[in-house]
Write an enzyme that holds these catalytic residues in place. Structure first.
Site, PDB file in Angstrom:
ATOM      1  N   ASP A 250      -9.287 -18.962 102.861  1.00  0.00           N
ATOM      2  CA  ASP A 250      -8.968 -17.564 103.177  1.00  0.00           C
ATOM      3  C   ASP A 250      -9.147 -17.286 104.672  1.00  0.00           C
ATOM      4  OD1 ASP A 250      -8.310 -14.937 102.676  1.00  0.00           O
ATOM      5  OD2 ASP A 250      -9.855 -14.628 101.149  1.00  0.00           O
TER       6      ASP A 250
ATOM      7  N   ASP B 186      -2.476  -9.762  98.042  1.00  0.00           N
ATOM      8  CA  ASP B 186      -3.611  -9.263  97.251  1.00  0.00           C
ATOM      9  C   ASP B 186      -3.147  -8.228  96.240  1.00  0.00           C
ATOM     10  OD1 ASP B 186      -5.511 -10.847  98.281  1.00  0.00           O
ATOM     11  OD2 ASP B 186      -6.528  -9.319  99.482  1.00  0.00           O
TER      12      ASP B 186
HETATM   13  C1  DGJ Z   1      -8.967 -11.821 100.325  1.00  0.00           C
HETATM   14  C2  DGJ Z   1      -8.151 -12.617  99.346  1.00  0.00           C
HETATM   15  O1  DGJ Z   1      -6.810 -12.367  99.532  1.00  0.00           O
HETATM   16  C3  DGJ Z   1      -8.623 -12.280  97.936  1.00  0.00           C
HETATM   17  O2  DGJ Z   1      -7.828 -12.933  96.992  1.00  0.00           O
HETATM   18  C4  DGJ Z   1     -10.058 -12.672  97.804  1.00  0.00           C
HETATM   19  O3  DGJ Z   1     -10.193 -14.062  97.903  1.00  0.00           O
HETATM   20  C5  DGJ Z   1     -10.894 -11.975  98.859  1.00  0.00           C
HETATM   21  N1  DGJ Z   1     -10.358 -12.164 100.166  1.00  0.00           N
HETATM   22  C6  DGJ Z   1     -12.308 -12.453  98.828  1.00  0.00           C
HETATM   23  O4  DGJ Z   1     -13.057 -11.904  99.821  1.00  0.00           O
END
Ligand code: DGJ
Length: 803
Positions: A483, A553
């Site tokens: 991430d 997300d």
């Molecule tokens: C952002 C990501 O896009 C989410 O899927 C998740 O992993 C969060 N970060 C976790 O902090």
């Protein structure tokens, strides 16, 4: 094929030609890019094709006394520079040792190669590749007329995919340093204006919205300044020669193999041309190139199709699948995963995770992913990034203990990391504040309570490699979600002197690529999934290391229609990660049926992400069936050709709106088809956003099949639930049934209304041209068995198999 003849270069793929020449002044001049042209042997009459110059137009400037008919403002450049009369977008800006910014690169030599040159490999930038060696490589060397500077223009030809790529390198062969203020990856000119430019823009949780602009004059810039390729404007874009539909018309596609700030400018000239330059964003780039040093610009990817947007997408998909994505997982079916994020966010512990994994396993899922919250003292997003060791309170048996238990259940285990970042409240920051990208003594603008590590510092790369290597080898970790969750600000590298600060963004990217290169080589069988607050770094650079990327997300299926459709223009769907989540959805609070959540997720790489322990038994049973069905069709879904339909364009696509939909002008039904490369099988998905009254006759049009072959089309049989009719049920019920009453619940369990069922045999040409008439949908005036309830957020999957 690469043809070098007289003074021109003709690069051709199966269906396209790219032509440039070295003109009488020694300058590379762009001639043509588009549908394949030329004689059988590829030769061309370039003299007749190039623009004929009379006298320099109007008040433009003569290039030189020997070439007084040449005006750089009016000619078509193959790599533009400042000075000598070129007042349009430059491809390169160099501040020479004497302070001048005028450059004048002329032809020195060329070479046709059949492999990547060493220089490109040394550049540490990711690059396309060809394991079968079917590409050709042309290297052109240009030399500045005055200064000891050399430019290498590299062209790679991928014939079957109709893709040409370009890379550029600059060498300082003088004995003093120079400052490079701009180094584009490519430049090209078209002898006309009025292109439709299709870009893909958005923001967090709202990525890849298609945006069309027609440029008849002026300049349009598509760029990112957020430190990553970003969700604001993806580096992929299309230029089309109107009119273009999904399946017809001329479309050019462009992308960059780069994950940092990018820049593409399309400038119309006073003389009726459109110049395109594309590369690293010069706003965050200023590089001191020492004597004897070399710098590379990222690779640019170009494609052209006469088969509309779908044709262009297929070129890009084929190219990315075989020449960008690499390694163990490239052609392998990806495991169906269950991710803990929307199930529990930071509130995780071993027992909770095991319970969740157990349901996932019962449903047939194959990989359990522990997302954020497992390390340091990470109970929220305020701390611990950088402290890559497990939180013993949450994982009393350590990472290893948890992984062993998950493996024992028969599931693979995956982990989340965000290595490029650091929390100020972390052991790492306390020990090594100097590893952070921040300006000493000045206020820092925080993003998600975290700062960016300075990957322009080799020490930080070594540190991260060591820490991550330890985590990845501490247990049987088979998947990593990588991430990156903030926009860069206050960009500054403490390890570099003041005059080199303009290099930080670029050097940071090189550092990241080096880290990824080392880790993916050390762990070749780990499935890496990229992520940056969802789709904030969905690009070809990342896809050189990560075979799949978390696309957004936003897990709401209706929002995902546009997001996934947006990605599909430029990226193959087996790189687009997509999850079924709970309802009400966590980003939109929308309630979408579980069937539609699945039907949209199967367009990409399927996963689940919700607290399945709270799901109804009925939904769990449905999920079991979904997972089994996906496994059966996964190979084909991941490798097939993808077709979009745009009802707005009334194109020959997959589904056309019924009459009512047509007149209301609603863009209400989307449809997509995936066809196996041997055309033996296909899956079509239709999805309705908002129901339209009295609109029951609809057809499904299927592209991409063999015209004369016969196919069996069928769907999953649905029962219609009486609850969906609400109060209407009382028009036929002998007793009054109150909505949401116990009576309604009991009746809905025992009374089954037969839903729509398709089971027909048709030829490919019938499906494509005449269309399959679908079971009538409910139109407000009556109901009978076999009707299709196609209300808000409804969808269907159709399976098609050659007989
Ligand atoms: C952002 C990501 O896009 C989410 O899927 C998740 O992993 C969060 N970060 C976790 O902090």
């Amino acid at each position: 094929m690469i043809i070098v003849k007289d003074n021109y270069f003709h690069l051709s793929t199966d269906k396209t030609s790219y032509v440039f020449m070295i003109n009488e002044a020694g300058l590379p001049e762009h001639i043509y890019y588009g549908k394949k042209i030329g004689r059988k042997d590829g030769s061309l009459n370039v003299t007749a094709l190039r623009e004929r110059i009379g006298f320099v137009p109007g008040n433009t400037v003569n290039y030189s006394p020997e070439h007084e008919r040449l005006s750089l403002e009016a000619y078509s450049s193959e790599y533009s520079a400042l000075g000598h009369g070129d007042i349009r977008e430059p491809s390169i800006i160099i501040v020479h040792p004497n302070g001048s910014v005028t450059s004048d690169f002329i032809f020195e030599s060329h070479e046709v190669l059949d492999e990547l040159s060493e220089d490109i490999e040394k550049s540490k930038l990711p690059h396309s590749y060809d394991e079968n060696g079917s590409y050709e490589h042309l290297k052109i060397i240009l030399k500045d007329r005055v200064y000891e500077e050399k430019l290498e223009l590299h062209y790679f030809v991928y014939p079957n995919e109709d893709v040409i790529t370009k890379s550029v390198m600059l060498k300082n062969e003088g004995d003093a340093e120079i400052r490079v203020e701009r180094l584009m990856s490519g430049c090209m000119e078209f002898p006309f204006t009025s292109f439709k430019v299709t870009s893909f823009r958005g923001r967090w949780a709202h990525e890849m919205n298609r945006c069309d602009n027609i440029i008849t004059g002026g300049k349009m810039v598509l760029s990112s300044s957020q430190g990553s390729s970003g969700s604001r404007c993806n580096p992929f874009f299309i230029m089309s020669d109107m009119p273009v539909t999904e399946n017809t018309g001329r479309a050019y596609g462009f992308n960059l193999v780069y994950s940092g700030d990018h820049y593409s400018a399309l400038e119309t000239s006073a003389y009726g041309k459109t110049r395109l330059v594309s590369g690293i964003n010069p706003d965050s780039f200023s590089y001191i190139l020492g004597a004897g040093e070399m710098i590379a610009a990222p690779e640019a990817v170009l494609s052209y199709s006469e088969e509309g947007y779908n044709g262009l997408s297929r070129n890009m998909h084929h190219f990315i699948r075989k020449h960008i994505v690499r390694g163990y997982w490239r052609d392998r079916e990806r495991p169906i995963l269950l991710n803990s994020w929307e199930a529990a966010y930071f509130d995780i512990n071993e027992s909770k995770l095991l319970k969740l994994a157990k349901v996932g396993k019962e449903c047939g899922m194959e990989l359990f992913v522990m997302d954020d919250g497992w390390f340091g003292r990470r109970d929220d997003d305020k701390s611990s990034l950088g402290d890559w060791y497990e939180n013993k309170k949450k994982l009393p048996n350590g990472l290893k203990g948890l992984v062993e238990k998950i493996n024992k259940m028969g599931m693979k285990f995956g982990i989340w990391v965000e290595p490029e970042m650091v929390s100020v409240d972390s052991d790492l920051y306390r020990e090594h504040p100097e590893y952070t990208m921040e300006i000493q003594g000045q206020m820092h603008s925080e993003g998600r309570n975290q700062r960016v590590l300075n990957l322009a510092d080799p020490k930080v790369i070594d540190y991260l490699y060591e820490k991550l290597e330890a985590v990845f080898s501490s247990a049987n970790i088979e998947y990593v979600k990588w991430d990156m969750n903030r926009v860069f600000s206050d960009v500054y590298a403490g390890n570099l002197p003041a005059e080199n600060q303009g290099e930080v963004s670029y050097r940071h990217m090189l550092g990241l690529y080096e880290l990824l290169d080392r880790l993916t080589k050390a762990f070749p069988e780990i499935l890496f999934e990229g992520c940056a607050s969802g789709g904030n770094r969905f690009d070809l650079g990342m896809l050189c290391y990560f075979p799949q990327i978390w696309a957004s997300d936003n897990t709401d299926a209706i929002s995902r229609i546009d997001i996934e459709k947006g990605y599909s223009y430029g990226y193959p769907m087996n790189t687009v990660s997509s999850h079924v989540s709970g309802v009400p959805n966590h980003q939109t609070l929308r309630v979408v049926p579980i069937e539609t959540r699945f039907n949209i997720a199967v367009l990409g790489v399927l996963g689940y992400e919700s607290n399945l322990l709270d799901f109804s038994k009925e939904d769990i049973e449905k999920i079991k069936k979904q997972v089994a069905l996906y496994k059966e069709w996964r190979g084909m879904l991941m490798s097939g050709d993808f077709y979009r339909t745009d009802p707005y364009e009334k194109d020959q696509g997959l589904i056309r709106e019924g009459l009512a939909g047509f007149y209301s002008g609603n863009n209400n039904t989307d449809s997509f088809t995936i066809v196996s490369s041997d055309k033996e099988k296909a899956v079509a998905v239709i999805v309705r956003r908002m129901a339209v009254a009295n609109d029951s006759a609809q057809k499904l049009y299927v592209n991409g099949l063999d015209d004369e072959a016969e196919y069996h089309l069928y769907n999953i049989k649905y029962d219609n639930n009486i609850k969906e009719f609400g109060d209407l049920i009382n028009t036929v019920s002998p007793i009054h049934i109150k909505q949401d009453s116990m009576m309604q619940n009991i009746i809905s369990k025992f009374v089954h209304l037969k839903g729509d069922e398709e089971d027909v045999v048709l030829s490919g040409s019938e499906m494509k041209n005449a269309g399959v008439s679908l079971a009538p949908s409910f139109g407000g005036t009556g109901y009978e068995d076999g009707m299709r309830l196609f209300s808000d957020y409804s969808s269907r999957l159709y399976f098609i198999e050659k007989i």
